[in-house]
Design an enzyme around this catalytic site. Structure first.
Site, mmCIF file in Angstrom:
data_model
loop_
_atom_site.group_PDB
_atom_site.id
_atom_site.type_symbol
_atom_site.label_atom_id
_atom_site.label_comp_id
_atom_site.label_asym_id
_atom_site.label_seq_id
_atom_site.Cartn_x
_atom_site.Cartn_y
_atom_site.Cartn_z
ATOM 1 N N ASN A 53 10.458 33.286 19.263
ATOM 2 C CA ASN A 53 9.641 33.867 20.341
ATOM 3 C C ASN A 53 9.723 35.400 20.322
ATOM 4 O O ASN A 53 9.315 36.041 21.295
ATOM 5 C CB ASN A 53 10.111 33.361 21.697
ATOM 6 C CG ASN A 53 10.094 31.848 21.782
ATOM 7 O OD1 ASN A 53 9.123 31.218 21.387
ATOM 8 N ND2 ASN A 53 11.165 31.255 22.297
ATOM 9 N N HIS A 139 8.613 24.508 32.532
ATOM 10 C CA HIS A 139 9.870 24.616 31.790
ATOM 11 C C HIS A 139 11.022 23.980 32.574
ATOM 12 O O HIS A 139 11.056 24.020 33.807
ATOM 13 C CB HIS A 139 10.154 26.103 31.558
ATOM 14 C CG HIS A 139 11.254 26.382 30.595
ATOM 15 N ND1 HIS A 139 12.574 26.480 30.985
ATOM 16 C CD2 HIS A 139 11.238 26.590 29.259
ATOM 17 C CE1 HIS A 139 13.315 26.753 29.916
ATOM 18 N NE2 HIS A 139 12.536 26.816 28.869
ATOM 19 N N GLU A 185 3.461 28.423 34.902
ATOM 20 C CA GLU A 185 3.711 29.376 33.820
ATOM 21 C C GLU A 185 2.386 30.005 33.435
ATOM 22 O O GLU A 185 1.337 29.378 33.604
ATOM 23 C CB GLU A 185 4.305 28.647 32.603
ATOM 24 C CG GLU A 185 5.719 28.205 32.841
ATOM 25 C CD GLU A 185 6.254 27.307 31.730
ATOM 26 O OE1 GLU A 185 5.881 27.490 30.564
ATOM 27 O OE2 GLU A 185 7.051 26.418 32.059
ATOM 28 N N SER A 189 5.041 26.909 27.227
ATOM 29 C CA SER A 189 5.880 27.225 26.086
ATOM 30 C C SER A 189 5.707 26.279 24.904
ATOM 31 O O SER A 189 5.905 26.684 23.762
ATOM 32 C CB SER A 189 7.349 27.262 26.513
ATOM 33 O OG SER A 189 7.731 26.042 27.107
ATOM 34 N N ASP A 214 5.910 32.138 36.017
ATOM 35 C CA ASP A 214 6.841 32.426 34.925
ATOM 36 C C ASP A 214 6.033 32.944 33.724
ATOM 37 O O ASP A 214 5.284 32.188 33.106
ATOM 38 C CB ASP A 214 7.611 31.142 34.583
ATOM 39 C CG ASP A 214 8.625 31.337 33.463
ATOM 40 O OD1 ASP A 214 8.629 32.402 32.822
ATOM 41 O OD2 ASP A 214 9.419 30.394 33.230
ATOM 42 N N HIS A 217 6.223 33.639 28.153
ATOM 43 C CA HIS A 217 5.528 33.748 26.857
ATOM 44 C C HIS A 217 4.288 34.630 26.920
ATOM 45 O O HIS A 217 3.459 34.595 26.010
ATOM 46 C CB HIS A 217 5.170 32.356 26.330
ATOM 47 C CG HIS A 217 6.379 31.549 26.014
ATOM 48 N ND1 HIS A 217 7.053 31.636 24.816
ATOM 49 C CD2 HIS A 217 7.090 30.678 26.773
ATOM 50 C CE1 HIS A 217 8.105 30.847 24.843
ATOM 51 N NE2 HIS A 217 8.153 30.251 26.022
ATOM 52 N N LYS A 248 12.328 37.328 24.841
ATOM 53 C CA LYS A 248 11.285 36.823 23.931
ATOM 54 C C LYS A 248 10.533 38.023 23.359
ATOM 55 O O LYS A 248 11.082 38.714 22.518
ATOM 56 C CB LYS A 248 10.437 35.805 24.673
ATOM 57 C CG LYS A 248 11.267 34.530 24.867
ATOM 58 C CD LYS A 248 10.657 33.463 25.707
ATOM 59 C CE LYS A 248 11.618 32.262 25.691
ATOM 60 N NZ LYS A 248 11.507 31.434 26.875
#
Ligand SMILES: *Cc1c(COP(=O)(O)O)cnc(C)c1O
Length: 397
Positions: A53, A139, A185, A189, A214, A217, A248
């Site tokens: 990542n 997640h 998110e 992910s 979140d 990513h 990440k």
């Protein structure tokens, strides 16, 4: 073994490990030699790394190392205690000021990891009279935080807005005086797709809920200066709790919660993973702050452009739609088949992880390819060439 004796732990766990292995779900720890990067060394073999990542290649960036070394020279390594005891150092506060400025929020609080940030924050904000509404693909750390909070949990199918709305109505009806927290998110992910943020924000506002987003990513790679999806969608100032990780795309370690100054102060008092945990080493905080500077600079723009080119090239060669971020999943189904495909890629010189239960649902095991700004074109082409051979019959349907 005498009567009161416990089963020896090694024996008990050996049995359990055998069952995990029998189900094709045993995982083994790999140890890379040298640094994280687009090429890595494993057991003396050079591999093209499509598993990380570290989207912008900052994990091994000299400027991060320099920032960490400078900080080390000024102070030391360990923080020695929780921030509330005596572990709070200038580097921590400077990092939080940089995060708040980057995210355009009044304040930010940093945690030792994204896992700690999520668990501590959700459990601090919600309790048994409240409702946490989560996307099904959230997640594990968000799910664990919600469970730990004791709040009622409502899970909606991935990105399903009408089901989200019916949960919000349920929450308002059943817990009229409780808090309702929507958790999502920005980039998922293991699937790589994004949340319909504008619609979700409309819904949570219409039904009197807060939102925790979140951006693990997305931060660093999506939006102006890499500020994330909330900023790109123009809803950043309407999302109360903005989370992101520093390990990440930012190439360092740790995580942040950005929002109003009351949120920062409240979490510093009530998030147990913050209160009862030693502050991260100051050199790590300094490296993360330098990473934010890079991400916001012209160099950050160039790295994002390189990442986009690599991602688009791979998607085109692999015959998949252009991903919104830098994650390309190839769902295979069976755990054993996915493991076999990953092993064949490894034989061919590519590190691509097989992702299995419990990270994804049973029967939806997959190869997860992540692209970075530092991948070489030849490696991307070679991976795309090899993929069809390892996919197996019926793959990609
Ligand atoms: C990686 C990840 C986390 C955890 O962050 P760490 O800093 O690795 O603990 C949280 N949320 C999402 C969506 C992630 O992908």
């Amino acid at each position: 073994m005498d009567e009161a004796g416990a089963v020896p732990i090694g024996q008990a766990l050996r049995g359990e490990l055998g069952r995990i292995d029998g189900a094709g779900l045993l995982r083994r720890l790999r140890t890379l030699d040298g640094a994280q990067g687009a090429r890595v060394e494993l057991d003396g073999r050079a591999l093209a790394n499509f598993s990380s990542n570290d989207y912008l290649g900052l994990a091994a960036h000299p400027a991060l190392r320099e920032a960490a070394m400078e900080e080390w020279g000024r102070g030391g390594f360990g923080a020695g205690a929780s921030r509330l005891v005596c572990g709070g150092l200038r580097a921590h506060v400077e990092l939080e000021e940089a995060v708040a400025d980057f995210k355009g929020t009044a304040a930010a609080l940093c945690f030792g990891s994204g896992y700690a940030a999520a668990v501590g924050t959700v459990a601090a904000l919600c309790g048994k009279d409240d409702v946490v509404v989560l996307d099904k693909l959230s997640h594990a750390c968000l799910v664990d935080g919600a469970r730990l909070s004791g709040a009622a949990l409502r899970v909606f199918p991935h990105n399903d807005l009408s089901k989200l709305e019916s949960h919000l109505k349920w929450a308002r009806r059943e817990r009229p005086s409780g808090r309702v927290l929507v958790v999502a998110e920005s980039v998922y992910s293991m699937d790589g797709d994004t949340a319909p943020l504008r619609e979700m924000v409309e819904l949570k506002e219409r039904h009197g809920a807060w939102m925790l987003l979140d951006e693990a990513h997305a931060v660093g790679i999506i939006g102006k200066q890499g500020r994330g999806l909330a900023d790109a969608a123009g809803v950043a100032d309407r999302i109360e709790i903005q989370m992101g990780t520093l390990g990440k795309a930012l190439g360092a370690h740790g995580a942040y919660i950005a929002g109003c100054s009351e949120l920062r102060e409240f979490l510093a008092n009530r998030a147990r993973s913050f209160v009862f945990s030693t502050a991260p080493p100051a050199p790590v905080a300094a490296a993360a702050r330098r990473a934010i500077e890079i991400v916001r600079s012209g160099e950050g723009d160039a790295l994002r452009a390189a990442l986009r080119l690599n991602t688009e090239l791979f998607a085109e060669l692999a015959g998949v739609p252009k991903p919104e971020a830098a994650i390309v999943p190839f769902v295979i189904g069976g755990e054993a088949q996915a493991m076999d495909a990953a092993a064949r890629l490894l034989d061919g010189g590519f590190l691509v992880p097989a992702i299995r239960y419990p990270t994804v649902a049973r029967g939806s095991a997959r190869l997860r390819v992540t692209l970075t700004a530092s991948h070489r074109e030849g490696d991307i082409r070679a991976l795309a060439d090899l993929l069809p051979a390892v996919r197996g019959a019926g793959f990609g349907a």
